[in-house]
Design an enzyme around this catalytic site. Structure first.
Site, short mmCIF file in Angstrom:
data_model
loop_
_atom_site.label_atom_id
_atom_site.label_comp_id
_atom_site.label_asym_id
_atom_site.label_seq_id
_atom_site.Cartn_x
_atom_site.Cartn_y
_atom_site.Cartn_z
N GLY A 77 0.89 -1.40 0.00
CA GLY A 77 0.06 -0.03 0.03
C GLY A 77 0.90 1.45 -0.10
N GLU A 95 0.74 0.79 -6.50
CA GLU A 95 1.39 0.31 -5.24
C GLU A 95 1.60 -1.21 -5.42
OE1 GLU A 95 3.07 2.00 -3.00
OE2 GLU A 95 2.24 3.99 -3.38
N GLU A 99 5.56 -2.39 -5.67
CA GLU A 99 5.99 -3.07 -4.39
C GLU A 99 6.24 -4.35 -4.37
OE1 GLU A 99 3.77 -1.78 -0.90
OE2 GLU A 99 4.65 0.26 -0.85
N PRO A 116 -4.67 -10.62 -10.44
CA PRO A 116 -5.59 -10.55 -9.24
C PRO A 116 -6.79 -9.54 -9.61
CG PRO A 116 -3.43 -10.60 -8.57
CD PRO A 116 -3.48 -10.34 -10.07
N GLU A 159 11.16 -6.74 1.06
CA GLU A 159 10.84 -8.20 0.93
C GLU A 159 9.42 -8.35 0.75
OE1 GLU A 159 11.65 -12.02 3.65
OE2 GLU A 159 12.63 -10.25 4.35
#
Length: 194
Positions: A77, A95, A99, A116, A159
């Site tokens: 996020g 985001e 990420e 997704p 990570e």
């Protein structure tokens, strides 16, 4: 009584960087800016991705690279980019990509076959959820058939990885409160604790 600025009056203000950007943007767009009596909030998004593994449900988390909560696990996020007039939906997709390197699409739209499909699930906001100030987060959720999303950490994620709901690390912000609501939205039952 506090002084009420008049139209055309020059006033001196001490503003933080975020407020300064808002003043400059408003001034550039409208030729003036507005002073608000109420403190402004930050608008953020969180994206919660679930997968039903053979051993039980898992959630995709990132380890935060920077403060606040540096080193802690969290949902993917970040902040909605107001300077680009970004929508929360676009921010959620951006985001997630920045990420985790995962492409997503909004429910009701078309995209990559294995992407997704995210949908809005809850809005959370209060002064305690983020030490940087009052933040409102619009939370999106998806359930994917495979954990093979080709995820890899990027941007401010050190990570990225799948975590079993039966053995979760401590979560940053108020993400532990959001998790059962997001899980319920996609039909996942949270394991009982205790």
């Amino acid at each position: 009584a506090p002084h009420e600025p008049q139209v055309g009056e020059t006033i001196a203000l001490h503003v933080d960087a975020r407020d300064r950007r808002a003043l400059v943007a408003s001034s550039a767009q409208h030729g003036s800016f507005f002073l608000y009596r109420y403190k402004q909030t930050a608008l953020a998004v969180d994206v919660v991705i679930f997968h039903e593994a053979e051993s039980g449900p898992e959630v995709l988390l990132i380890r935060r690279k920077f403060d606040p909560f540096q080193g802690s696990w969290a949902f993917c996020g970040g902040f909605v980019d107001l300077e680009l007039d970004e929508t929360p939906e676009d921010a959620a997709i951006r985001e997630l990509k920045e990420e985790t390197n995962v492409d997503a699409v909004l429910a009701g739209t078309e995209g990559a076959a294995n992407a997704p499909v995210i949908e809005q699930v809850i809005t959370k906001g209060n002064a305690q959820r983020d030490p940087r100030g009052y933040t409102v987060s619009i939370v999106f959720v998806a359930k994917v058939p495979s954990r093979e999303l080709r995820q890899r950490a990027g941007d401010d994620a050190a990570e990225v990885g799948w975590h079993s709901l039966t053995n979760l690390p401590s979560l940053a912000f108020d993400h532990a409160e959001i998790l059962p609501v997001a899980a319920g939205k996609v039909g996942i039952v949270m394991p009982s604790t205790g």
